[in-house]
Design a protein around this motif. Structure first.
Motif, PDB file in Angstrom:
ATOM      1  N   LYS A   3       0.855  -1.181   0.000  1.00  0.00           N
ATOM      2  CA  LYS A   3       0.000   0.000   0.000  1.00  0.00           C
ATOM      3  C   LYS A   3       0.893   1.233   0.000  1.00  0.00           C
ATOM      4  O   LYS A   3       1.936   1.264   0.647  1.00  0.00           O
ATOM      5  CB  LYS A   3      -0.911   0.022   1.232  1.00  0.00           C
ATOM      6  CG  LYS A   3      -1.949  -1.073   1.232  1.00  0.00           C
ATOM      7  CD  LYS A   3      -2.830  -0.984   2.462  1.00  0.00           C
ATOM      8  CE  LYS A   3      -3.868  -2.095   2.449  1.00  0.00           C
ATOM      9  NZ  LYS A   3      -4.722  -2.047   3.648  1.00  0.00           N
ATOM     10  N   ASN A  53     -11.494  11.544   4.582  1.00  0.00           N
ATOM     11  CA  ASN A  53     -11.460  11.666   3.118  1.00  0.00           C
ATOM     12  C   ASN A  53     -12.255  12.865   2.604  1.00  0.00           C
ATOM     13  O   ASN A  53     -12.229  13.145   1.413  1.00  0.00           O
ATOM     14  CB  ASN A  53     -11.976  10.390   2.467  1.00  0.00           C
ATOM     15  CG  ASN A  53     -10.997   9.235   2.572  1.00  0.00           C
ATOM     16  OD1 ASN A  53     -10.004   9.326   3.286  1.00  0.00           O
ATOM     17  ND2 ASN A  53     -11.275   8.142   1.898  1.00  0.00           N
ATOM     18  N   LEU A 106      -7.748  12.987  -2.888  1.00  0.00           N
ATOM     19  CA  LEU A 106      -6.640  12.309  -3.543  1.00  0.00           C
ATOM     20  C   LEU A 106      -7.034  11.924  -4.958  1.00  0.00           C
ATOM     21  O   LEU A 106      -8.125  11.394  -5.190  1.00  0.00           O
ATOM     22  CB  LEU A 106      -6.252  11.063  -2.737  1.00  0.00           C
ATOM     23  CG  LEU A 106      -4.923  10.422  -3.078  1.00  0.00           C
ATOM     24  CD1 LEU A 106      -3.757  11.380  -2.834  1.00  0.00           C
ATOM     25  CD2 LEU A 106      -4.722   9.159  -2.271  1.00  0.00           C
ATOM     26  N   GLN A 148      -5.466  10.137  -8.712  1.00  0.00           N
ATOM     27  CA  GLN A 148      -4.416   9.317  -9.315  1.00  0.00           C
ATOM     28  C   GLN A 148      -4.264   9.726 -10.768  1.00  0.00           C
ATOM     29  O   GLN A 148      -5.252   9.965 -11.474  1.00  0.00           O
ATOM     30  CB  GLN A 148      -4.769   7.834  -9.243  1.00  0.00           C
ATOM     31  CG  GLN A 148      -3.692   6.966  -9.859  1.00  0.00           C
ATOM     32  CD  GLN A 148      -4.076   5.497  -9.929  1.00  0.00           C
ATOM     33  OE1 GLN A 148      -5.211   5.132  -9.678  1.00  0.00           O
ATOM     34  NE2 GLN A 148      -3.112   4.671 -10.265  1.00  0.00           N
ATOM     35  N   ASP A 161     -10.749   3.510  -2.053  1.00  0.00           N
ATOM     36  CA  ASP A 161      -9.380   3.444  -2.573  1.00  0.00           C
ATOM     37  C   ASP A 161      -8.329   3.985  -1.608  1.00  0.00           C
ATOM     38  O   ASP A 161      -7.144   3.707  -1.761  1.00  0.00           O
ATOM     39  CB  ASP A 161      -9.273   4.213  -3.886  1.00  0.00           C
ATOM     40  CG  ASP A 161     -10.085   3.568  -4.995  1.00  0.00           C
ATOM     41  OD1 ASP A 161     -10.158   2.324  -5.028  1.00  0.00           O
ATOM     42  OD2 ASP A 161     -10.648   4.312  -5.823  1.00  0.00           O
ATOM     43  N   TYR A 162      -8.759   4.793  -0.632  1.00  0.00           N
ATOM     44  CA  TYR A 162      -7.791   5.332   0.325  1.00  0.00           C
ATOM     45  C   TYR A 162      -8.474   5.662   1.644  1.00  0.00           C
ATOM     46  O   TYR A 162      -9.687   5.835   1.704  1.00  0.00           O
ATOM     47  CB  TYR A 162      -7.064   6.554  -0.234  1.00  0.00           C
ATOM     48  CG  TYR A 162      -7.861   7.838  -0.342  1.00  0.00           C
ATOM     49  CD1 TYR A 162      -7.651   8.884   0.550  1.00  0.00           C
ATOM     50  CD2 TYR A 162      -8.796   8.031  -1.351  1.00  0.00           C
ATOM     51  CE1 TYR A 162      -8.347  10.066   0.457  1.00  0.00           C
ATOM     52  CE2 TYR A 162      -9.502   9.219  -1.457  1.00  0.00           C
ATOM     53  CZ  TYR A 162      -9.273  10.234  -0.556  1.00  0.00           C
ATOM     54  OH  TYR A 162      -9.973  11.416  -0.662  1.00  0.00           O
ATOM     55  N   GLU A 163      -7.650   5.713   2.693  1.00  0.00           N
ATOM     56  CA  GLU A 163      -8.148   6.025   4.024  1.00  0.00           C
ATOM     57  C   GLU A 163      -7.271   7.106   4.650  1.00  0.00           C
ATOM     58  O   GLU A 163      -6.047   7.005   4.635  1.00  0.00           O
ATOM     59  CB  GLU A 163      -8.123   4.777   4.912  1.00  0.00           C
ATOM     60  CG  GLU A 163      -8.603   5.018   6.311  1.00  0.00           C
ATOM     61  CD  GLU A 163      -8.508   3.777   7.190  1.00  0.00           C
ATOM     62  OE1 GLU A 163      -9.047   3.836   8.304  1.00  0.00           O
ATOM     63  OE2 GLU A 163      -7.902   2.775   6.779  1.00  0.00           O
ATOM     64  N   THR A 164      -7.909   8.125   5.183  1.00  0.00           N
ATOM     65  CA  THR A 164      -7.211   9.233   5.809  1.00  0.00           C
ATOM     66  C   THR A 164      -7.445   9.183   7.315  1.00  0.00           C
ATOM     67  O   THR A 164      -8.592   9.146   7.753  1.00  0.00           O
ATOM     68  CB  THR A 164      -7.725  10.569   5.249  1.00  0.00           C
ATOM     69  OG1 THR A 164      -7.555  10.577   3.835  1.00  0.00           O
ATOM     70  CG2 THR A 164      -6.971  11.743   5.862  1.00  0.00           C
ATOM     71  N   VAL A 204      -2.322   9.036   4.992  1.00  0.00           N
ATOM     72  CA  VAL A 204      -3.222   8.654   3.913  1.00  0.00           C
ATOM     73  C   VAL A 204      -2.712   7.326   3.365  1.00  0.00           C
ATOM     74  O   VAL A 204      -1.607   7.259   2.823  1.00  0.00           O
ATOM     75  CB  VAL A 204      -3.260   9.719   2.796  1.00  0.00           C
ATOM     76  CG1 VAL A 204      -4.197   9.300   1.684  1.00  0.00           C
ATOM     77  CG2 VAL A 204      -3.645  11.083   3.357  1.00  0.00           C
ATOM     78  N   THR A 205      -3.512   6.270   3.541  1.00  0.00           N
ATOM     79  CA  THR A 205      -3.125   4.938   3.083  1.00  0.00           C
ATOM     80  C   THR A 205      -3.918   4.623   1.825  1.00  0.00           C
ATOM     81  O   THR A 205      -5.151   4.638   1.838  1.00  0.00           O
ATOM     82  CB  THR A 205      -3.405   3.880   4.170  1.00  0.00           C
ATOM     83  OG1 THR A 205      -2.744   4.276   5.373  1.00  0.00           O
ATOM     84  CG2 THR A 205      -2.910   2.517   3.738  1.00  0.00           C
ATOM     85  N   ILE A 206      -3.194   4.317   0.753  1.00  0.00           N
ATOM     86  CA  ILE A 206      -3.815   4.062  -0.547  1.00  0.00           C
ATOM     87  C   ILE A 206      -3.792   2.563  -0.800  1.00  0.00           C
ATOM     88  O   ILE A 206      -2.750   1.915  -0.704  1.00  0.00           O
ATOM     89  CB  ILE A 206      -3.048   4.801  -1.672  1.00  0.00           C
ATOM     90  CG1 ILE A 206      -2.926   6.295  -1.325  1.00  0.00           C
ATOM     91  CG2 ILE A 206      -3.734   4.605  -3.011  1.00  0.00           C
ATOM     92  CD1 ILE A 206      -1.891   7.039  -2.134  1.00  0.00           C
ATOM     93  N   SER A 207      -4.958   2.010  -1.124  1.00  0.00           N
ATOM     94  CA  SER A 207      -5.046   0.582  -1.437  1.00  0.00           C
ATOM     95  C   SER A 207      -4.189   0.281  -2.657  1.00  0.00           C
ATOM     96  O   SER A 207      -3.959   1.156  -3.497  1.00  0.00           O
ATOM     97  CB  SER A 207      -6.493   0.200  -1.721  1.00  0.00           C
ATOM     98  OG  SER A 207      -7.292   0.458  -0.589  1.00  0.00           O
TER      99      SER A 207
END
Length: 173
Positions: free
Chosen positions: A72, A90, A95, A97, A110-113, A123-126
């Protein structure tokens, strides 16, 4: 306030609840946090200078891009002074891409803040199957929730020492 002497400053004694200063401030409200009291102590010990507009503003200090063991992508946003973590999610960190030559907004799945603390947001992006590992992060978008500091001012996104302003940064992993 006794500048340069927090241990004997009436203001510090009041917020700490020292009996020499009478009833604790703020009266009838919850006590200030240890971090808030330490901020007041530091201000007094450093001369208790009046705040300037620039000193009340919070800015993005830096953003680090890393990849975790599960592949990730992780963005860590560092602020130069504390922010309120109540609205960090979020809806306050947008975010996008890069796919081809265009940027597409990522969805909530797709992501977690998450706020790590008042100075850092993660911010973690799958894992992304398609496209390049290039992202655009946006803060203080007019259509999103602003990030607010402990003084109630929204993030100084454009570094003009005034409240507000759009912040955008492209990050490539």
């Amino acid at each position: 306030v006794d500048p340069n002497d927090a241990d004997n400053s009436f203001l510090v004694l009041k917020v700490e609840g020292d009996p020499r200063a009478g009833r604790r401030m703020p009266l009838g409200r919850p006590a200030l946090s240890n971090a808030q009291i330490q901020l007041i102590r530091s201000w007094v010990d450093q001369g208790a200078e009046p705040a300037t507009a620039a000193s009340l503003m919070t800015k993005v200090a830096k953003i680090e891009a890393t990849t975790d063991p599960e592949d990730k992508k992780v963005l860590t946003i560092y602020f130069d002074s504390p922010v309120s973590t109540d609205e960090i999610d979020n809806t306050s960190v947008l975010l996008y891409q890069k796919i081809g030559s265009d940027y597409f907004m990522l969805s909530d799945v797709d992501y977690e803040t998450t706020a790590i603390n008042t100075l850092r947001v993660k911010v973690t992006i799958s894992p992304i199957e398609n496209g390049s590992p290039t992202f655009k992060i946006i803060l203080n978008d007019p259509n999103s929730y602003p990030i607010v500091n402990n003084f109630g001012f929204s993030l100084d996104g454009n570094n003009d020492n005034q409240e507000g302003g759009y912040y955008e940064q492209v990050i490539q992993f």
